[in-house]
Design a protein around this motif. Structure first.
Motif, PDB file in Angstrom:
ATOM      1  N   VAL A   1       0.884  -1.225  -0.254  1.00 47.99           N
ATOM      2  CA  VAL A   1      -0.473   0.292   0.096  1.00 47.99           C
ATOM      3  C   VAL A   1       0.663   1.096   0.128  1.00 47.99           C
ATOM      4  N   GLU A   2       1.867   1.067   0.730  1.00 47.86           N
ATOM      5  CA  GLU A   2       3.079   3.047   1.225  1.00 47.86           C
ATOM      6  C   GLU A   2       3.799   3.057  -0.451  1.00 47.86           C
ATOM      7  N   ASP A   3       4.543   1.530   0.300  1.00 47.74           N
ATOM      8  CA  ASP A   3       5.448   1.819  -1.091  1.00 47.74           C
ATOM      9  C   ASP A   3       5.078   1.080  -2.271  1.00 47.74           C
ATOM     10  N   ARG A   4       4.013   1.117  -2.634  1.00 43.97           N
ATOM     11  CA  ARG A   4       3.617   0.035  -4.479  1.00 43.97           C
ATOM     12  C   ARG A   4       4.422  -0.475  -4.698  1.00 43.97           C
ATOM     13  N   GLN A   5       4.564  -1.994  -3.553  1.00 48.67           N
ATOM     14  CA  GLN A   5       5.576  -3.070  -3.984  1.00 48.67           C
ATOM     15  C   GLN A   5       4.294  -3.603  -4.502  1.00 48.67           C
ATOM     16  N   ILE A   6       4.902  -4.783  -5.960  1.00 50.33           N
ATOM     17  CA  ILE A   6       4.070  -6.307  -6.238  1.00 50.33           C
ATOM     18  C   ILE A   6       4.720  -7.311  -5.837  1.00 50.33           C
ATOM     19  N   LEU A   7       4.040  -7.718  -4.745  1.00 45.26           N
ATOM     20  CA  LEU A   7       4.010  -8.985  -4.447  1.00 45.26           C
ATOM     21  C   LEU A   7       4.054  -9.855  -5.444  1.00 45.26           C
ATOM     22  N   TYR A   8       5.429 -10.772  -6.057  1.00 47.45           N
ATOM     23  CA  TYR A   8       4.869 -12.534  -6.834  1.00 47.45           C
ATOM     24  C   TYR A   8       6.085 -13.072  -6.413  1.00 47.45           C
ATOM     25  N   ARG A   9       5.378 -14.489  -7.117  1.00 46.69           N
ATOM     26  CA  ARG A   9       6.294 -15.463  -6.709  1.00 46.69           C
ATOM     27  C   ARG A   9       6.716 -16.146  -8.159  1.00 46.69           C
ATOM     28  N   PHE A  10       8.063 -16.089  -8.577  1.00 39.70           N
ATOM     29  CA  PHE A  10       8.505 -17.209 -10.031  1.00 39.70           C
ATOM     30  C   PHE A  10       9.424 -18.086  -9.674  1.00 39.70           C
ATOM     31  N   VAL A  11       9.528 -18.952 -10.158  1.00 38.22           N
ATOM     32  CA  VAL A  11      10.768 -20.071 -10.546  1.00 38.22           C
ATOM     33  C   VAL A  11      11.701 -20.049 -11.603  1.00 38.22           C
ATOM     34  N   ALA A  12      12.503 -20.423 -11.478  1.00 38.64           N
ATOM     35  CA  ALA A  12      13.884 -19.989 -12.555  1.00 38.64           C
ATOM     36  C   ALA A  12      14.697 -21.449 -12.219  1.00 38.64           C
TER      37      ALA A  12
ATOM     38  N   ILE B   1       0.815 -12.098  -7.147  1.00 38.23           N
ATOM     39  CA  ILE B   1      -0.286 -12.592  -5.725  1.00 38.23           C
ATOM     40  C   ILE B   1      -0.866 -11.037  -5.379  1.00 38.23           C
ATOM     41  N   GLU B   2      -0.046 -10.286  -5.419  1.00 45.56           N
ATOM     42  CA  GLU B   2      -0.990  -9.035  -5.014  1.00 45.56           C
ATOM     43  C   GLU B   2      -0.054  -7.764  -5.859  1.00 45.56           C
ATOM     44  N   PRO B   3      -0.464  -6.602  -6.268  1.00 53.06           N
ATOM     45  CA  PRO B   3      -2.311  -5.635  -5.610  1.00 53.06           C
ATOM     46  C   PRO B   3      -2.736  -7.089  -7.138  1.00 53.06           C
ATOM     47  N   GLU B   4      -4.330  -6.828  -7.494  1.00 50.29           N
ATOM     48  CA  GLU B   4      -4.256  -7.093  -8.419  1.00 50.29           C
ATOM     49  C   GLU B   4      -4.519  -6.658  -9.636  1.00 50.29           C
ATOM     50  N   VAL B   5      -4.407  -5.093  -9.595  1.00 51.78           N
ATOM     51  CA  VAL B   5      -4.433  -3.868 -10.498  1.00 51.78           C
ATOM     52  C   VAL B   5      -3.403  -3.175 -10.252  1.00 51.78           C
ATOM     53  N   ILE B   6      -2.435  -3.125 -11.073  1.00 50.16           N
ATOM     54  CA  ILE B   6      -0.904  -2.250 -10.512  1.00 50.16           C
ATOM     55  C   ILE B   6      -0.918  -0.439 -11.308  1.00 50.16           C
ATOM     56  N   ASP B   7      -0.857  -0.189 -10.461  1.00 52.64           N
ATOM     57  CA  ASP B   7      -0.957   1.428 -11.055  1.00 52.64           C
ATOM     58  C   ASP B   7       0.228   1.940 -11.060  1.00 52.64           C
ATOM     59  N   VAL B   8       0.932   2.327 -12.793  1.00 49.06           N
ATOM     60  CA  VAL B   8       2.370   2.908 -13.453  1.00 49.06           C
ATOM     61  C   VAL B   8       2.105   4.334 -13.371  1.00 49.06           C
ATOM     62  N   THR B   9       3.477   4.935 -13.182  1.00 46.18           N
ATOM     63  CA  THR B   9       3.547   5.645 -13.917  1.00 46.18           C
ATOM     64  C   THR B   9       3.807   6.249 -15.520  1.00 46.18           C
ATOM     65  N   ALA B  10       4.094   7.359 -15.568  1.00 49.50           N
ATOM     66  CA  ALA B  10       5.099   7.096 -17.671  1.00 49.50           C
ATOM     67  C   ALA B  10       5.744   6.736 -17.144  1.00 49.50           C
ATOM     68  N   GLY B  11       6.842   7.436 -15.550  1.00 48.51           N
ATOM     69  CA  GLY B  11       8.253   7.263 -15.594  1.00 48.51           C
ATOM     70  C   GLY B  11       8.685   5.740 -15.653  1.00 48.51           C
ATOM     71  N   GLU B  12       7.896   4.824 -14.446  1.00 48.55           N
ATOM     72  CA  GLU B  12       8.293   3.420 -14.814  1.00 48.55           C
ATOM     73  C   GLU B  12       8.155   2.597 -16.287  1.00 48.55           C
ATOM     74  N   LEU B  13       6.868   3.073 -16.856  1.00 47.34           N
ATOM     75  CA  LEU B  13       6.843   2.366 -18.170  1.00 47.34           C
ATOM     76  C   LEU B  13       7.622   2.516 -18.873  1.00 47.34           C
ATOM     77  N   GLN B  14       9.112   4.318 -18.847  1.00 48.53           N
ATOM     78  CA  GLN B  14       9.748   4.587 -19.852  1.00 48.53           C
ATOM     79  C   GLN B  14      10.441   3.616 -18.879  1.00 48.53           C
TER      80      GLN B  14
END
Lengths: 273, 349
Positions: free
Chosen positions: A147-158, A226-239
């Motif tokens: 919520v506060e740091d706009r982090q994304i929680l995810y799992r991966f296997v590599a 896993i979370e969040p279901e919808v991710i807000d992204v800024t133009a700077g982050e996209l770039q």
């Protein structure tokens, strides 16, 4: 998904002016023929000559204004590997976790194909100096990070390689921490039917850009946001994300040439003036 | 890679780097503005410790230091990164790079000092890119060099916080501080840092509190920092804060990096700066990047006779006595050290 508008600055280098002109022409034609993205405008700068440069004397830049879905623009960024991607609009956008996973899947597949030819990207400085990072966070801590740091929680296997599972676990924890991830869970085990290969499974939190970098570097065989279901992204982050992945692709594609340049630089010498 | 000095942890895994006045607040996995200090797992690490991008023996005049052991040899070393992002940087390939720069060599402070001794260098110059953001390595090397009787030269933009500078300063013998301009606007628009004051403060602390030999460089860029008023204000500040015997080098700009659209500085502008600085009372003013110009020479402030005649970085005439006086009129000339007569027969360039 909302369309995005970007400018690709594609840099071309060559030791032959004619070759460079032809390569630029071919790239422009290819851009014009694109079906998945709309190329609104293309301009080609003058070819510059650097007399001091011995090997790649000539350079030129193609500037292409492109509109398309994030997914298609990301794939185009990988194919054309522009030196810089500038996002013109939107200022902000929302991407569902499902859509983002699909885009990252495309990125991983593209990068995996390149890596098969040119080698890997996950290279780190000596990790011995780093302490083992914290692994495991409480639910409250995770929620605060999302919520506060706009982090994304995810799992991966590599797939990873190391001398044994424990060494790989320690090294991968440090490497993920170095990349900017906070690790909630991490495990390494032997891959079935392959003695040398290990499988890393991790549940981590990171920002949007780090997620992209990680997927392009580790080309995971599985990913789940896993979370969040919808991710807000800024133009700077996209770039940043687009410029990063195109930079990774370029790094791999130009690796043989860079090796040649390095060999040359390391074996030529001048007498002391 | 090792844990950095001068940082503090903040909430949520962030850290604040306290090395330079940017005081970057850095989230986990991110780097500071200098590109070489990174927050890993809530701790700040320096990524360029022992990473050397260039090493070579230079005449000390190339730094430029004209009043410090003239004719001596400085082992010049650099790394990658910079806390400024000057649009005219002539070393942008290393200053705007990070530890992934492909031509880095791993070195220890012991190796640097051993090379300096082996090649008979009187000093080690931390130069080419900004040494402030290489702080930990510079500090370790400078301590060792001091023990071995080798001088330490810091060629810097002076953009460092007071506390870390006070820790490093006792090991530094001479500095050339690059004063980019005399306006905050230039620092904001061209060097891309908030203000000019920290660089000037460093110069004052170095000279007044630590007695370090300080020379200043002012690169004159057409239309950006070349007005007579600005140069006059700069020269007046040098006289008032550092003293009229502080050597000042006005360097000629050549188009580089993001300012390739500007022409080289006209010679008349450089000569105007020279005249203005002399009018304001500076005794030792030099013209740089114009080989063969009489403004490269040191003149006696009393009798006006040429004391050190230079061509580029080479001394062709030296008229100062062993006890540091003008050979003609006996005026005391502020030179740190003696003429280290070059063992190199050839031209430097």
């Amino acid at each position: 998904m909302e369309k995005i508008e970007v400018i690709f600055y594609i840099e071309a280098l060559s030791n032959e002016k004619k070759l460079l002109e032809r390569a630029i022409e071919a790239t422009v034609e290819s851009l014009k023929g694109e079906k998945s993205i709309e190329v609104k405008d293309i301009s080609v700068g003058d070819i510059l000559e650097d007399e001091e440069e011995e090997l790649l004397k000539y350079s030129g830049v193609i500037e292409a204004r492109i509109v398309g879905s994030f997914r298609d623009v990301a794939l185009a960024a990988l194919r054309y590997s522009p030196a810089v991607v500038e996002v013109l609009r939107p200022g902000k956008m929302e991407i569902s976790a499902r859509e983002l996973m699909e885009i990252l899947g495309d990125v991983a597949v593209f990068m995996a194909n390149l890596m098969e030819k040119f080698g890997g990207l996950a290279i780190y400085p000596k990790l011995d100096d780093l302490p083992e990072p914290k692994i495991g966070y409480s639910r409250d801590e995770i929620e605060a990070m999302i919520v506060e740091d706009r982090q994304i929680l995810y799992r991966f296997v590599a797939e990873v390689y190391d001398k044994d599972e424990e060494t790989a676990r320690v090294n991968m924890a440090k490497a993920l921490s170095y990349e900017g991830c906070r690790i909630n869970k991490l495990t390494v085990q032997k891959a079935p039917n392959d003695d040398k290969k290990l499988l890393l499974a991790a549940e981590v939190l990171s920002d949007f850009e780090t997620l992209f970098q990680l997927m392009a570097k580790y080309v995971p065989v599985a990913l789940s946001i896993i979370e969040p279901e919808v991710i807000d992204v800024t133009a700077g982050e996209l770039q940043n994300a687009l410029t990063d992945i195109s930079g990774f692709a370029q790094e791999l594609i130009t690796r043989p040439l860079k090796k040649q340049l390095m060999d040359r630089a390391n074996t030529t010498f001048r007498l002391n003036p | 890679m090792r844990e950095a000095l001068y940082w503090e942890p903040l909430e949520g895994g962030k850290v604040r780097c306290k090395l330079c006045p940017l005081n970057c607040i850095i989230s986990e996995g991110k780097r500071g503005s200098c590109r070489v200090r990174k927050n890993i797992g809530g701790k700040l690490y320096t990524l360029n410790y022992g990473k050397v991008s260039a090493i070579g023996a230079d005449p000390v005049e190339k730094k430029p230091l004209f009043h410090f052991w003239p004719g001596s040899c400085a082992l010049s070393i650099s790394s990658v990164g910079c806390n400024m992002h000057c649009r005219h940087c002539q070393n942008w390939e290393i200053s705007q790079a990070d530890e992934s720069f492909p031509y880095l060599h791993d070195m220890t402070p012991e190796m640097v000092v051993a090379i300096a001794k082996r090649y008979g260098c009187e000093s080690i110059a931390y130069t080419y890119n900004e040494p402030v953001i290489w702080y930990e390595f510079v500090l370790d090397t400078a301590k060792l060099a001091r023990k071995e009787g080798i001088y330490n030269l810091l060629i810097t933009n002076g953009y460092i916080n007071e506390e870390p500078f006070r820790e490093l300063a006792p090991y530094i013998d001479a500095m050339n501080i690059d004063i980019k301009a005399f306006s905050d606007e230039f620092y904001m628009k061209i060097a891309r840092v908030p203000s000019a004051e920290p660089s000037r403060r460093t110069a004052v602390i170095a000279k007044k509190d630590f007695g370090i030999h300080v020379e200043l460089t002012y690169l004159i860029i057409p239309t950006l920092n070349d007005s007579e008023e600005e140069i006059r204000a700069f020269a007046r500040w040098v006289v008032e804060e550092l003293g009229d015997d502080t050597p000042v080098h006005f360097s000629r700009f050549f188009p580089h990096y993001q300012l390739t659209h500007l022409p080289p500085t006209p010679l008349e502008t450089i000569e105007m700066a020279y005249r203005v600085a002399r009018e304001e009372g500076l005794k030792f003013v030099y013209i740089g990047n114009v080989p063969g110009h009489p403004g490269e020479n040191t003149y006696c402030p009393r009798c006006g006779k040429p004391l050190i005649v230079r061509w580029g970085f080479k001394i062709t005439e030296y008229n100062i006595t062993d006890d540091g006086r003008c050979k003609y009129c006996g005026e005391m000339i502020p030179i740190a050290g003696k003429h280290a007569k070059k063992r190199y027969g050839a031209e430097w360039w």
